[in-house]
Design an enzyme around this catalytic site. Sequence first.
Site, PDB file in Angstrom:
ATOM      1  CB  SER A   6      73.837  59.918  20.444  1.00 34.31           C
ATOM      2  OG  SER A   6      74.242  59.912  21.804  1.00 34.31           O
ATOM      3  CG  ASP A 229      67.965  61.588  26.659  1.00 33.86           C
ATOM      4  OD1 ASP A 229      69.032  61.998  27.171  1.00 33.86           O
ATOM      5  OD2 ASP A 229      67.814  61.442  25.435  1.00 33.86           O
ATOM      6  CG  HIS A 232      70.903  62.420  23.775  1.00 36.01           C
ATOM      7  ND1 HIS A 232      70.686  61.294  24.545  1.00 36.01           N
ATOM      8  CD2 HIS A 232      71.959  62.141  22.980  1.00 36.01           C
ATOM      9  CE1 HIS A 232      71.586  60.367  24.218  1.00 36.01           C
ATOM     10  NE2 HIS A 232      72.371  60.861  23.280  1.00 36.01           N
TER      11      HIS A 232
END
Length: 256
Positions: A6, A229, A232
């Site tokens: 990702s 998160d 990312h």
Amino acid sequence: MFVGDSLSLNQWQSLTCMLQIAVPQAKYTSITVQGLSTFTFPEYNAKVMFSRNAFLVDIVSTNIGRILRLDSIEGGKLWKGIDVLIFNSWHWWLHTGRKQPWDFIQEGNHIQQDMDRLVAYEKALNTWAKWIGTNVDPSKTKVFFQGVSPDHMNGSYWGEPQAKNCKGQTKPVMGSSYPGRSNPAELVVEKVLQSMLKPVYLLNITSLSQLRKDGHPSVYGHGGHNDMDCSHWCLAGVPDTWNQLLYATSFLSHQT
């Protein structure tokens, strides 16, 4: 073509946005089919693709469960004939429990339930390096490795021990060097790339990204759920700089 997890998707999304902004009047299409995302500018005959492949080596389903094969890259068939390949792998190697997408690890005829993940990572990268050496013609295909994208889950690494993670961070780490520890996966990547006979260009995004403790989606990274998160990156943001490095390295490698 971006190949990886990702975080490769993060960079692919950044690049497609940057390209669309550069030629805003150009028509484009964007489709995803079975893990392959393709962004196309028909009038330029140009495609930017992302192939989701978190480990680079194969995961196969068998009667005993899902096996991560450290010495097999059947998925590499998709990479042949591509002009530019940008690889990435590391983020998923540390996952355990429900997030771990395999049940056993296999090397040769030996199958085991687990092993030191850094050792497994190096073995997989060596398999990938052999694939590059056998299947890539440097006169037709440029190969890059993204590097290891850092997370910010421990404030003590950047001199702020009261911070449990990236929540509420609004400024980068001051200065040009990161006070925390280096990631051992960086050394593995550099070791494998240095052993290769065919050129692979390391974007080496780690150090500059370590400074951006403020660059993550934080509490907004999973659709507003009660989750964090700090792995990312927001867009626009840090991956835009990765793509500037990709462009600069592509230009310089073309000149030499």
